[in-house]
Design a protein around this motif. Structure first.
Motif, PDB file in Angstrom:
ATOM      1  N   HIS A 175       0.821  -1.216   0.000  1.00 16.04           N
ATOM      2  CA  HIS A 175       0.000   0.000   0.000  1.00 16.04           C
ATOM      3  C   HIS A 175       0.853   1.263   0.000  1.00 16.04           C
ATOM      4  CE1 HIS A 175      -3.746   2.199   0.628  1.00 16.04           C
ATOM      5  NE2 HIS A 175      -3.094   2.959   1.496  1.00 16.04           N
ATOM      6  N   LEU A 176       1.973   1.258   0.696  1.00 13.94           N
ATOM      7  CA  LEU A 176       2.778   2.468   0.828  1.00 13.94           C
ATOM      8  C   LEU A 176       3.559   2.802  -0.445  1.00 13.94           C
ATOM      9  CD1 LEU A 176       4.189   2.257   4.472  1.00 13.94           C
ATOM     10  CD2 LEU A 176       2.020   3.194   3.650  1.00 13.94           C
ATOM     11  N   LYS A 177       3.625   1.873  -1.383  1.00 12.82           N
ATOM     12  CA  LYS A 177       4.371   2.131  -2.616  1.00 12.82           C
ATOM     13  C   LYS A 177       3.805   3.287  -3.423  1.00 12.82           C
ATOM     14  CE  LYS A 177       6.437  -2.411  -3.508  1.00 12.82           C
ATOM     15  NZ  LYS A 177       6.485  -3.588  -4.425  1.00 12.82           N
ATOM     16  N   LYS A 178       2.527   3.585  -3.234  1.00 19.14           N
ATOM     17  CA  LYS A 178       1.884   4.628  -4.039  1.00 19.14           C
ATOM     18  C   LYS A 178       2.224   6.043  -3.566  1.00 19.14           C
ATOM     19  CE  LYS A 178      -2.255   3.159  -2.922  1.00 19.14           C
ATOM     20  NZ  LYS A 178      -3.740   3.041  -2.805  1.00 19.14           N
ATOM     21  N   TYR A 179       2.915   6.171  -2.397  1.00 18.15           N
ATOM     22  CA  TYR A 179       3.152   7.495  -1.828  1.00 18.15           C
ATOM     23  C   TYR A 179       4.604   7.934  -1.986  1.00 18.15           C
ATOM     24  CZ  TYR A 179      -1.334   6.451   0.268  1.00 18.15           C
ATOM     25  OH  TYR A 179      -2.645   6.104   0.438  1.00 18.15           O
ATOM     26  N   ASP A 180       4.778   9.232  -2.222  1.00 17.22           N
ATOM     27  CA  ASP A 180       6.113   9.835  -2.240  1.00 17.22           C
ATOM     28  C   ASP A 180       6.533  10.258  -0.837  1.00 17.22           C
ATOM     29  OD1 ASP A 180       6.503   9.979  -5.225  1.00 17.22           O
ATOM     30  OD2 ASP A 180       4.689  11.200  -5.048  1.00 17.22           O
ATOM     31  N   ALA A 181       5.561  10.710  -0.053  1.00 20.31           N
ATOM     32  CA  ALA A 181       5.863  11.172   1.305  1.00 20.31           C
ATOM     33  C   ALA A 181       4.759  10.717   2.239  1.00 20.31           C
ATOM     34  CB  ALA A 181       5.992  12.693   1.337  1.00 20.31           C
ATOM     35  N   ILE A 182       5.154  10.379   3.455  1.00 14.73           N
ATOM     36  CA  ILE A 182       4.201  10.066   4.525  1.00 14.73           C
ATOM     37  C   ILE A 182       4.499  11.015   5.678  1.00 14.73           C
ATOM     38  CG2 ILE A 182       3.467   8.371   6.236  1.00 14.73           C
ATOM     39  CD1 ILE A 182       4.069   6.199   4.177  1.00 14.73           C
ATOM     40  N   VAL A 183       3.474  11.716   6.114  1.00 14.61           N
ATOM     41  CA  VAL A 183       3.611  12.652   7.226  1.00 14.61           C
ATOM     42  C   VAL A 183       2.921  12.039   8.445  1.00 14.61           C
ATOM     43  CG1 VAL A 183       3.208  14.999   8.050  1.00 14.61           C
ATOM     44  CG2 VAL A 183       3.555  14.580   5.590  1.00 14.61           C
ATOM     45  N   VAL A 184       3.648  11.995   9.553  1.00 13.23           N
ATOM     46  CA  VAL A 184       3.106  11.467  10.809  1.00 13.23           C
ATOM     47  C   VAL A 184       2.687  12.646  11.674  1.00 13.23           C
ATOM     48  CG1 VAL A 184       3.542  10.017  12.817  1.00 13.23           C
ATOM     49  CG2 VAL A 184       4.628   9.472  10.622  1.00 13.23           C
ATOM     50  N   GLY A 185       1.439  12.655  12.118  1.00 12.11           N
ATOM     51  CA  GLY A 185       0.888  13.765  12.879  1.00 12.11           C
ATOM     52  C   GLY A 185       1.549  13.944  14.227  1.00 12.11           C
ATOM     53  N   ILE A 186       1.314  15.098  14.829  1.00 18.76           N
ATOM     54  CA  ILE A 186       1.933  15.424  16.106  1.00 18.76           C
ATOM     55  C   ILE A 186       1.535  14.404  17.173  1.00 18.76           C
ATOM     56  CG2 ILE A 186       2.273  17.887  15.710  1.00 18.76           C
ATOM     57  CD1 ILE A 186      -0.361  18.453  16.939  1.00 18.76           C
ATOM     58  N   ARG A 187       2.548  13.926  17.861  1.00 11.64           N
ATOM     59  CA  ARG A 187       2.419  12.978  18.983  1.00 11.64           C
ATOM     60  C   ARG A 187       1.797  11.645  18.576  1.00 11.64           C
ATOM     61  NH1 ARG A 187       0.501  16.881  23.970  1.00 11.64           N
ATOM     62  NH2 ARG A 187       0.287  14.889  25.038  1.00 11.64           N
ATOM     63  N   ALA A 188       1.707  11.370  17.282  1.00 12.65           N
ATOM     64  CA  ALA A 188       1.074  10.121  16.846  1.00 12.65           C
ATOM     65  C   ALA A 188       1.830   8.906  17.371  1.00 12.65           C
ATOM     66  CB  ALA A 188       0.979  10.074  15.320  1.00 12.65           C
ATOM     67  N   PHE A 189       3.161   8.983  17.424  1.00 14.86           N
ATOM     68  CA  PHE A 189       3.944   7.855  17.944  1.00 14.86           C
ATOM     69  C   PHE A 189       3.664   7.620  19.428  1.00 14.86           C
ATOM     70  CE2 PHE A 189       6.488   7.757  14.072  1.00 14.86           C
ATOM     71  CZ  PHE A 189       6.891   6.428  14.008  1.00 14.86           C
ATOM     72  N   ASN A 190       3.242   8.659  20.151  1.00 13.97           N
ATOM     73  CA  ASN A 190       2.894   8.506  21.562  1.00 13.97           C
ATOM     74  C   ASN A 190       1.467   8.019  21.757  1.00 13.97           C
ATOM     75  OD1 ASN A 190       4.681  11.539  21.898  1.00 13.97           O
ATOM     76  ND2 ASN A 190       5.444   9.558  22.573  1.00 13.97           N
ATOM     77  N   MET A 191       0.671   8.084  20.694  1.00 18.07           N
ATOM     78  CA  MET A 191      -0.741   7.704  20.773  1.00 18.07           C
ATOM     79  C   MET A 191      -1.001   6.298  20.236  1.00 18.07           C
ATOM     80  SD  MET A 191      -2.247  11.316  19.334  1.00 18.07           S
ATOM     81  CE  MET A 191      -3.914  10.691  19.161  1.00 18.07           C
TER      82      MET A 191
END
Length: 845
Positions: free
Chosen positions: A672-688
């Motif tokens: 699925h991720l092959k279709k994207y050039d960039a992935i943006v992770v939202g603020i504090r998402a890794f903590n959530m």
């Protein structure tokens, strides 16, 4: 019949108006607990800076174990924090946290007050805070609350130095110490004394010290007590109640366990008389503090408590009526007189099982339109209580002054519906602290001194029910509320709001007017949708819509409209066609109509905020659009976005012209991720989201194959009890922040692609920032990560963890603690140019 209403200025002053959501319930054990509280005349004011600063286990101990009248004064409404449950920021977040604090107070039995201070963001020193806040104004607010509330003791949560951990925290303690003395001095803020308050000297000021792990301010020589006791009437310990109250701070992610066992609290003396064994040493906390009749009142209260029958609370109605009559005969009608009068009135109804409410079937009332109010009473326990009158505060007061003299049978519903026209001049339902523009960035402007300190505005309509028994009459107030049945939540009570006949909005907060896409040329985002909603019906209504720049009309359109109540009308606006070559910085909308020969103009939008754990919030604002006219270059990219806390960044990406897909856990796979050039992770998402750590290898392969992973700030290195895994290289974030929004920015790698393509980033791109520069920077920074920017607050060393990036395989990984999430909704041009560069960073060839 003796009519005893005692409606006065003092009654208004000493009762903190809170518009309740669901009416409180009074089981027999709760009534007994309230009877015990009736015999206590001691009060405590707890003071700090923000929602969640209060000691949630200690407040219920004061209110429900010691039975003191207890209140929390939060100097701010938490406007400058981060929202973990939705996109609201600034004043909207403050509205949410106001209601969360009120909800917490419903749990712990305390009252809630505020000052006019605005939480402008994280502050490192009390000096900065007091420079931004109007120091004298906030001090006056605290003095006003002290004089109005008249606490026996005041408790600070924080010290007035760097140990407080936040400039707002330290400032709250500094101001509290000043107010402790100033409130007793008639020469300080003498204008307040003309408005019904008097100088007040609290007995003592103490600091509730704490052990926050790395910072332990408790000492063996401090006064200590165990606040973790078990309340047999409630079936809970105060630690459990505190956990429930703390968990109401949902926008801050403050869910807490229901603590059992000892909860030891420590207190350091700050001012006034010192205490050795008990916080209330030297304070008389029963009715004997009231001269000429207080001792007799105490004896009567004690007798009611002693004779209370849990299975027959109605047997206490007659003694309470007698107590009420005894109270009326006291000559000293002070703060405590009005407080206990209110408590006795509510206890009479609770013992009688009386429900009295006023509700509507609509959430909004419109001036000039009809409103139906259902007035309902049920006396569920047998007693001689009689309903005499029901009054409503409308322009047509006398039509609601209904003489009834009804003594209903037990558990019999009595109701009737009254219709009236909402008066044309009725004020709209606006939170009182938002009624006027702010005083700078540090304070709300509040014209009405009587509102200062109140948790929220008074309801637009209040029903007054007059009951009588044994020649004694008393009145209770109930807000008119919107009541409905939700298929999931069941019966729901919400505030009734008075709104204007027309609300107006534009469909964007920020519009980019000069975007150029590589290979496609200029892609002007120059269209808006003007939307307006009529809250009444009218045939053949002449309507004019306008786009305004200040007082200047840039565009006008006349039409004849068949207006229907609730209908939303829209008109597309092409910006360039109405303003020529030069675009203004801000525009707004206006809708005029002519009815019965009179012109009416409206410019404000109604914003509704709805979450299940608090009442619905409605407020009005003039919907202005910030136009970003600076040139922004972009390159075509496909972007995936993982939502974080309070995230508005996807809207900004779409404004730049990027197609954005919101990614869920199931989407994080190689195919699925092959279709994207960039992935943006939202603020504090890794903590959530723990699944981001679990799928870190998948994200690393996305980077390795040429993608760009952009991670917005983390608050900690943990997700729950687990250490986060971020990227292919060792990574750690810190608590380093740059809170001065105008702090100088140094370019450490000025030739790096992120600072040059597709936009040349310069110091101009860091102009006009709001609240802060950077939060929770990466530290330490180890190769192969590269730091691109350096910055620091005044008097501090430069830090360089606000923007770091590294190559991995064919792609890139970037950690961003620059607060773009605040700058983008504010329409700061440089934040959009930086975002375009982040998305445009090319993969390795």
């Amino acid at each position: 019949m003796v009519k005893v209403f005692f409606g006065s200025l003092l009654a208004c002053l000493f009762m903190n108006t809170v518009v309740a959501q669901t009416p409180p319930e009074y089981p027999s054990a709760t009534i007994y607990a309230q009877l015990k509280k009736l015999g206590v005349l001691g009060s405590v004011l707890y003071l700090a800076a923000h929602p969640d600063d209060e000691n949630n286990s200690f407040l219920p101990y004061l209110a429900k174990e010691k039975n003191y009248r207890t209140a929390y004064l939060s100097l701010t409404r938490g406007d400058g924090g981060q929202n973990l449950i939705g996109p609201e920021q600034g004043i909207e977040l403050g509205l949410i946290r106001t209601q969360e604090l009120i909800a917490a107070r419903r749990v712990d039995g305390s009252e809630q007050y505020f000052s006019s201070a605005y939480e402008f963001g994280f502050s490192k020193t009390a000096e900065e805070t007091l420079n931004i806040w109007n120091r004298d104004k906030v001090l006056a607010d605290i003095v006003w609350v002290i004089r109005k509330y008249q606490p026996d003791i005041i408790i600070n949560r924080f010290p007035g130095n760097s140990m407080a951990g936040h400039g707002n925290h330290a400032a709250s303690a500094i101001l509290s110490q000043e107010a402790f003395t100033a409130a007793a001095d008639p020469k300080r803020f003498p204008e307040q004394l003309k408005l019904g308050v008097e100088p007040w000297q609290a007995k003592r000021l103490v600091w509730n010290t704490y052990n926050f792990g790395s910072l332990n301010t408790t000492r063996p020589d401090q006064l200590r007590l165990d606040a973790g006791g078990f309340n047999v009437l409630l079936g809970k310990s105060y630690g459990e109640i505190g956990g429930e109250a703390r968990s109401m701070h949902k926008s801050q992610g403050e869910g807490r366990p229901r603590r059992k066992g000892p909860v030891v609290e420590y207190f350091a003396h700050m001012a006034g008389d010192s205490a050795k064994q008990d916080l209330m040493e030297g304070v008389v906390t029963n009715w004997s503090r009231i001269p000429d009749g207080g001792v007799a009142m105490q004896a009567a209260v004690d007798a009611i408590i002693k004779n209370y029958e849990f299975e027959h609370p109605e047997k206490s109605v007659a003694p309470l009526i007698a107590l009420y009559k005894q109270l009326q005969q006291l000559t000293n009608k002070d703060n405590w007189w009005y407080q206990k009068k209110h408590e006795i009135e509510e206890l009479i109804l609770a013992c009688g099982g009386v429900v009295a409410e006023a509700t509507t079937e609509v959430e909004y009332a419109v001036p000039g339109e009809k409103l139906a109010v259902n007035l309902f009473v049920n006396k569920r326990n047998p007693s001689d209580l009689q309903l005499d009158q029901v009054l409503l505060n409308t322009a047509a007061e006398h039509s609601f002054d209904t003489s009834l003299h009804i003594r209903t049978a037990p558990n019999t519903n009595f109701s009737f519906v009254k219709h009236f026209t909402v008066e044309p001049g009725k004020p709209f339902s606006q939170p009182y602290w938002l009624a006027q523009p702010m005083d700078g960035i540090g304070n709300f402007h509040i014209n009405d001194q009587q509102m200062v300190g109140n948790a929220e505005s008074a309801p637009p309509y209040t029903a007054r029910f007059v009951f009588s028994m044994n020649d004694i009459s008393f009145m209770v107030h109930r807000p008119v509320q919107y009541k409905y049945v939700d298929p999931v939540r069941g019966e729901v009570y919400q505030p009734l709001n008075v709104i204007p006949p027309v609300v107006v909005s534009l469909n964007k907060d920020v519009a980019l007017t000069n975007v150029e896409v590589a290979g496609k040329g200029k892609q002007t985002v120059g269209s808006l949708l003007l939307q307006y909603k009529f809250n009444f019906s009218a045939p053949a209504l002449p309507v004019t819509i306008r786009i305004m720049n200040g007082d200047k009309a840039l565009f006008t359109k006349d039409t004849i409209l068949q207006a229907e109540a609730g209908a939303v009308y829209a008109y597309p606006v092409e910006l360039h066609s109405i303003t020529g070559k030069k675009l203004p910085a801000k525009i707004s909308a206006e809708v005029d109509y002519v009815l019965q020969g009179k012109k009416h103009a409206y410019t404000h939008y109604l914003k509704s905020i709805k979450y299940d754990h608090i009442p619905s919030i409605n407020y009005f604002y003039k919907d202005q659009v910030t136009l970003v006219n600076e040139k922004i270059n972009t390159v075509p990219k496909k972007v995936g976005y993982i939502i974080g806390a309070g995230d508005l960044v996807p809207d900004a990406l779409e404004q730049l012209g990027y197609p954005v897909d919101i990614l869920k856990e199931s989407d994080i796979n190689d195919l699925h991720l092959k279709k994207y050039d960039a992935i943006v992770v939202g603020i504090r998402a890794f903590n959530m989201h723990e699944w981001l750590t679990n799928k870190n290898d998948v994200l690393n392969r996305f980077v390795e194959q040429g993608g760009h992973l952009i991670i917005q700030y983390l608050k900690s290195n943990q997700v729950g009890d687990k250490k986060v895994k971020v990227g292919p290289y060792p990574f750690s974030m810190s608590g380093i922040r740059v809170t001065e929004e105008n702090a100088k920015v140094n370019f450490l790698l000025p030739n790096h692609s992120l600072l040059n393509f597709p936009n040349k980033i310069s110091t101009k791109d860091f102009e006009g920032w709001v609240q802060e520069r950077s939060t929770y920077q990466a530290n330490p920074i180890a190769a192969p990560y590269e730091a691109l920017l350096g910055m620091n607050d005044s008097g501090e060393k430069e830090t360089n963890g606000s923007l770091i990036t590294a190559r991995y395989g064919k792609g890139n990984i970037t950690y961003l603690s620059l607060v773009l999430f605040r700058q983008l909704p504010a329409g700061v041009p440089g934040s959009y140019r930086l975002l375009a560069n982040l998305i445009g960073l090319p993969a390795a060839k």
